[in-house]
Design a protein around this motif. Structure first.
Motif, mmCIF file in Angstrom:
data_model
loop_
_atom_site.group_PDB
_atom_site.id
_atom_site.type_symbol
_atom_site.label_atom_id
_atom_site.label_comp_id
_atom_site.label_asym_id
_atom_site.label_seq_id
_atom_site.Cartn_x
_atom_site.Cartn_y
_atom_site.Cartn_z
ATOM 1 N N GLY A 87 48.792 14.414 3.880
ATOM 2 C CA GLY A 87 49.491 13.582 4.628
ATOM 3 C C GLY A 87 49.253 13.612 6.340
ATOM 4 O O GLY A 87 49.223 14.499 6.690
ATOM 5 N N ALA A 88 49.640 12.209 6.699
ATOM 6 C CA ALA A 88 49.668 12.229 8.325
ATOM 7 C C ALA A 88 51.165 11.634 8.477
ATOM 8 O O ALA A 88 51.787 10.833 7.787
ATOM 9 N N GLY A 89 51.452 12.346 9.555
ATOM 10 C CA GLY A 89 52.659 12.106 10.441
ATOM 11 C C GLY A 89 52.802 11.779 11.661
ATOM 12 O O GLY A 89 52.029 12.545 12.572
ATOM 13 N N PHE A 90 53.119 10.683 12.109
ATOM 14 C CA PHE A 90 53.044 10.319 13.597
ATOM 15 C C PHE A 90 54.340 9.783 14.068
ATOM 16 O O PHE A 90 54.983 8.777 13.441
ATOM 17 N N SER A 91 54.736 10.053 15.449
ATOM 18 C CA SER A 91 55.610 9.090 16.039
ATOM 19 C C SER A 91 54.871 7.810 16.855
ATOM 20 O O SER A 91 53.835 8.054 17.127
ATOM 21 N N MET A 92 55.509 6.627 16.419
ATOM 22 C CA MET A 92 54.526 5.530 16.720
ATOM 23 C C MET A 92 55.705 4.437 17.344
ATOM 24 O O MET A 92 56.609 4.400 16.888
ATOM 25 N N GLY B 98 51.235 23.820 4.641
ATOM 26 C CA GLY B 98 50.638 25.084 4.365
ATOM 27 C C GLY B 98 49.505 25.191 5.238
ATOM 28 O O GLY B 98 48.872 26.242 5.576
ATOM 29 N N ALA B 99 49.147 23.953 5.925
ATOM 30 C CA ALA B 99 47.884 23.952 6.798
ATOM 31 C C ALA B 99 47.690 22.687 7.472
ATOM 32 O O ALA B 99 48.298 21.633 7.108
ATOM 33 N N ILE B 100 47.060 22.416 8.748
ATOM 34 C CA ILE B 100 47.206 21.333 9.309
ATOM 35 C C ILE B 100 45.431 21.186 9.599
ATOM 36 O O ILE B 100 44.662 22.051 9.654
ATOM 37 N N LEU B 101 44.874 19.830 9.193
ATOM 38 C CA LEU B 101 43.685 19.345 9.361
ATOM 39 C C LEU B 101 43.559 18.634 10.719
ATOM 40 O O LEU B 101 44.230 17.528 10.936
ATOM 41 N N SER B 102 42.899 19.112 11.766
ATOM 42 C CA SER B 102 42.753 18.142 13.023
ATOM 43 C C SER B 102 41.298 17.914 13.232
ATOM 44 O O SER B 102 40.381 18.597 13.157
ATOM 45 N N GLY B 103 41.400 16.848 14.202
ATOM 46 C CA GLY B 103 40.282 16.352 14.561
ATOM 47 C C GLY B 103 40.025 17.116 15.874
ATOM 48 O O GLY B 103 40.897 17.782 16.555
ATOM 49 N N ILE C 106 40.805 11.337 12.966
ATOM 50 C CA ILE C 106 40.713 11.826 11.698
ATOM 51 C C ILE C 106 41.631 11.408 10.315
ATOM 52 O O ILE C 106 41.212 11.338 9.384
ATOM 53 N N THR C 107 42.798 10.718 10.870
ATOM 54 C CA THR C 107 43.385 10.275 9.656
ATOM 55 C C THR C 107 42.973 8.753 9.318
ATOM 56 O O THR C 107 42.853 8.573 8.093
ATOM 57 N N ARG C 108 42.280 8.106 10.222
ATOM 58 C CA ARG C 108 41.487 6.960 9.700
ATOM 59 C C ARG C 108 40.417 7.439 8.886
ATOM 60 O O ARG C 108 39.941 6.520 7.968
ATOM 61 N N GLN C 109 39.537 8.475 9.380
ATOM 62 C CA GLN C 109 38.533 8.886 8.250
ATOM 63 C C GLN C 109 39.027 9.384 6.998
ATOM 64 O O GLN C 109 38.537 8.672 5.866
ATOM 65 N N CYS C 110 40.328 9.842 6.929
ATOM 66 C CA CYS C 110 40.716 10.265 5.639
ATOM 67 C C CYS C 110 41.113 9.083 4.671
ATOM 68 O O CYS C 110 41.216 8.965 3.556
ATOM 69 N N LEU C 111 41.648 7.997 5.314
ATOM 70 C CA LEU C 111 42.191 6.891 4.751
ATOM 71 C C LEU C 111 41.193 6.155 4.596
ATOM 72 O O LEU C 111 41.026 5.634 3.226
ATOM 73 N N LYS C 112 39.995 5.884 5.113
ATOM 74 C CA LYS C 112 38.882 5.411 4.637
ATOM 75 C C LYS C 112 38.051 5.997 3.480
ATOM 76 O O LYS C 112 37.687 5.217 2.850
#
Length: 200
Positions: free
Chosen positions: A5-10, A66-71, A140-146
């Motif tokens: 999951g991705a979470g952002f303040s926007m 449990g972990a973070i995936l970052s660009g 990287i969020t857009r990549q995961c979504l695509k």
């Protein structure tokens, strides 16, 4: 099995940062409550002031993570979080060129993956051990979504129009993605929105 999951303040007009990666407006809600929460970024302490709702949102997310995936860009903009992410979990960084200074550092919380998105996601899930993986960074969020890999999206929607900056969902170039509403929580200076990505 945990979610990706991705979470952002926007901002209301879709920006997660203003020009020059300025986040003062999108993160302002984190300093408008009456509950003192201290987080550590590297060796520095940061004092947040969350509401009861904001604290509940943060605690629920942190306990399940449990972990973070970052660009790589996010890793650089955050200056490697001073060597320790504020959520104190391992960070998997997808990059073409791992930074040597972190490869050589003992007890580094960073794992660098160079052989593609799916490999990075798999590594993050392995490290998370059944807990959730959070995705950090717009690209990287857009990549995961695509790629159809993203399970959930959390948006902390801030009542401000930034006009320019870093957009989260710019140029997706895909068919419409349907989302199921999981939660809407009003808060001081922000509305917490949670969605499940509906997959075919």
């Amino acid at each position: 099995m945990g979610t990706l999951g991705a979470g952002f303040s926007m901002s209301l007009d879709g920006f997660i940062a203003g020009p020059d990666d300025d986040t003062q407006h999108v993160f302002a809600w984190m300093f408008q409550g009456d509950r003192d929460i201290q987080v550590t970024i590297g060796d520095e302490d940061l004092d947040l002031k969350l509401t009861e709702e904001g604290e509940g949102q943060r605690e629920g997310m942190a306990q399940a993570l449990g972990a973070i995936l970052s660009g790589r860009r996010m890793f650089e903009v955050a200056r490697a979080w001073g060597g320790k992410h504020p959520l104190d979990v391992p960070v998997v960084v997808l990059t073409h060129h791992p930074p040597q200074e972190w490869l050589d550092r003992a007890n580094s919380p960073f794992v660098f993956v160079t052989d593609g998105l799916e490999s990075a996601v798999a590594k993050a899930k392995e490290i998370a051990g059944g807990k959730n993986v959070g995705v950090g960074g717009a690209d990287i969020t857009r990549q995961c979504l695509k790629a159809g890999l993203l399970d959930e999206i959390g948006i902390d929607l801030v009542p401000v129009l930034l006009g320019r900056g870093v957009r989260l969902f710019e140029d997706l170039g895909i068919e419409p993605v349907m989302l199921e509403v999981l939660g809407v929580t009003p808060d001081t200076g922000v509305t917490h929105l949670r969605y499940r990505v509906v997959k075919p």
